[in-house]
Design an enzyme around this catalytic site. Structure first.
Site, PDB file in Angstrom:
ATOM      1  N   TYR A   1       4.874  16.964 -18.591  1.00 18.10           N
ATOM      2  CA  TYR A   1       5.934  16.005 -18.902  1.00 18.10           C
ATOM      3  C   TYR A   1       6.637  15.566 -17.615  1.00 18.10           C
ATOM      4  O   TYR A   1       6.910  16.353 -16.718  1.00 18.10           O
ATOM      5  CB  TYR A   1       6.947  16.604 -19.871  1.00 18.10           C
ATOM      6  CG  TYR A   1       6.427  16.806 -21.281  1.00 18.10           C
ATOM      7  CD1 TYR A   1       5.184  16.316 -21.676  1.00 18.10           C
ATOM      8  CD2 TYR A   1       7.178  17.505 -22.226  1.00 18.10           C
ATOM      9  CE1 TYR A   1       4.720  16.508 -22.966  1.00 18.10           C
ATOM     10  CE2 TYR A   1       6.718  17.698 -23.519  1.00 18.10           C
ATOM     11  CZ  TYR A   1       5.488  17.204 -23.882  1.00 18.10           C
ATOM     12  OH  TYR A   1       5.027  17.403 -25.159  1.00 18.10           O
TER      13      TYR A   1
ATOM     14  N   PRO B   1       8.056  13.484 -36.049  1.00 19.94           N
ATOM     15  CA  PRO B   1       8.459  13.267 -37.445  1.00 19.94           C
ATOM     16  C   PRO B   1       8.730  11.803 -37.764  1.00 19.94           C
ATOM     17  O   PRO B   1       8.709  11.417 -38.937  1.00 19.94           O
ATOM     18  CB  PRO B   1       9.739  14.114 -37.577  1.00 19.94           C
ATOM     19  CG  PRO B   1      10.272  14.196 -36.185  1.00 19.94           C
ATOM     20  CD  PRO B   1       9.066  14.256 -35.299  1.00 19.94           C
TER      21      PRO B   1
ATOM     22  N   GLY C   1       7.940   6.425 -33.807  1.00 21.91           N
ATOM     23  CA  GLY C   1       8.955   5.385 -33.940  1.00 21.91           C
ATOM     24  C   GLY C   1       8.804   4.523 -35.176  1.00 21.91           C
ATOM     25  O   GLY C   1       9.711   3.764 -35.530  1.00 21.91           O
TER      26      GLY C   1
ATOM     27  N   GLY D   1      12.816   2.751 -38.109  1.00 15.77           N
ATOM     28  CA  GLY D   1      13.292   1.425 -38.480  1.00 15.77           C
ATOM     29  C   GLY D   1      12.993   0.387 -37.416  1.00 15.77           C
ATOM     30  O   GLY D   1      13.290  -0.803 -37.581  1.00 15.77           O
TER      31      GLY D   1
END
Length: 347
Positions: free
Chosen positions: A53, A216, A220, A224
């Site tokens: 990362y 989860p 994205g 929404g």
């Protein structure tokens, strides 16, 4: 914040895990520290990272940011169950050195010492293999990880993105050869990506492992951000074509599902994010869900889900939109795909 047992270990962990992939490439050190402070203050005691990362020229930067946060003191390190991962190539960009990636004993021994240095700690609570090591015998990998546990550098070991058969093989080899066993599995899981319900989740539960699910919000899609007629731009390196090209039939089906889920969330008095995260941690086979906030606002949007219990009516309605065991766009599965690669097929 609610806590639960991490598989058969003695660890108690929060139902939400702070995923740190955005720390470094998108969130600077100051804001990353603020998010970690807020997460710990909200009761999140489980942080997940990986040696790669930071990405590109900054590989390892995320672990360094976490290490600098620990260095501030205040008992931070003792309050956090720290998980990191090994697999990705850590050689400098443009260099193609062999043996600087994947799951050989040589690379694992090199990688753990480098992670410990960046993290500024003398041990890692959960050391996970980031992907299955198809070109390394799993007994070699487990043997090297067992050595790390016996040396005190690592407390527990886990896997990520393993198929059901790979989980079983690793568990069998651990018992057969008296090696440390994987105590956790980290698969993708969301309302749109339910493939693990068919095999991985039942397998993990049979072996008494903890399950730490990632994405989860399905990259994205369940935030929404991606809606019909939203005019989203083309896919990019960060948004792969197969997963985010809105014109494909599979992604059109995802858009249809998101519209229905948004209506369901509103009727239930929840945000779409709250519905999505609560769905994941309401599954009895899931220990914790990894959330990856880029900003403080995103962290705050995730937190209420930890205390939400979805009713049977809401869960039934979700099953009507996306059936159990179904991944709407199969490319969103990132486990067990080796066997389906072109060079592995019969043709």
């Amino acid at each position: 914040m609610k806590y639960t047992q991490l598989g058969r270990t003695g660890l108690k962990v929060s139902r939400l895990v702070l995923g740190t992939m955005n720390f470094g490439p998108q969130t600077d050190e100051t804001d990353s520290h603020a998010i970690m402070d807020a997460a710990l203050g909200a009761g999140i005691n489980f942080f997940d990272t990986a040696n790669v990362y930071g990405w590109g020229e900054n590989k390892g930067r995320t672990e360094e940011i976490i290490g600098s946060w620990f260095a501030k003191g205040g008992g931070r390190r003792d309050k956090v169950v720290l998980a990191t991962k090994v697999y990705g190539n850590m050689a400098a960009d443009g260099e193609a050195w062999p043996n600087h990636d994947k799951l050989s004993a040589l690379n694992i021994r090199r990688a753990v010492d480098a992670s410990l240095k960046r993290l500024g700690t003398d041990h890692i609570d959960l050391y996970q293999v980031h992907r299955p090591g198809h070109d390394t015998d799993v007994s070699e990998t487990l043997g090297a990880l067992t050595d790390l546990v016996r040396q005190g550098k690592v407390r527990y070991i886990g896997s990520s993105s393993y198929s059901g058969s790979q989980i079983v093989e690793a568990q069998w080899i651990s018992r057969e050869r008296h090696l440390e066993r994987f105590v956790t599995e980290q698969p993708p899981y969301s309302i749109l990506v339910r493939g693990i319900e068919e095999d991985v989740l039942p397998t993990v539960r049979r072996h008494g492992m903890g399950t730490l699910t990632y994405s989860p919000l399905s990259g994205g899609w369940l935030s929404g951000r991606y809606r019909k007629n939203a005019g989203e731009g083309p896919a990019s390196a960060a948004r792969p074509q197969a997963r985010f090209d809105m014109s494909t039939p599979a992604n059109q089906r995802k858009l249809d599902a998101v519209e229905q889920l948004a209506v369901l969330a509103e009727k239930a008095g929840l945000s779409l994010i709250e519905l999505a995260v609560a769905f994941v941690i309401n599954h009895p086979g899931v220990t914790s869900a990894i959330i990856g906030p880029r900003t403080m606002e995103q962290l705050e949007a995730f937190l209420p889900a930890a205390d939400i219990t979805l009713s049977s009516d809401v869960l039934d309605a979700i099953d009507e939109i996306v059936a159990p065991g179904v991944t709407v766009n199969p490319v969103d599965n990132s486990y067990g795909d080796f066997e389906l690669r072109t060079d592995q097929r019969r043709r």
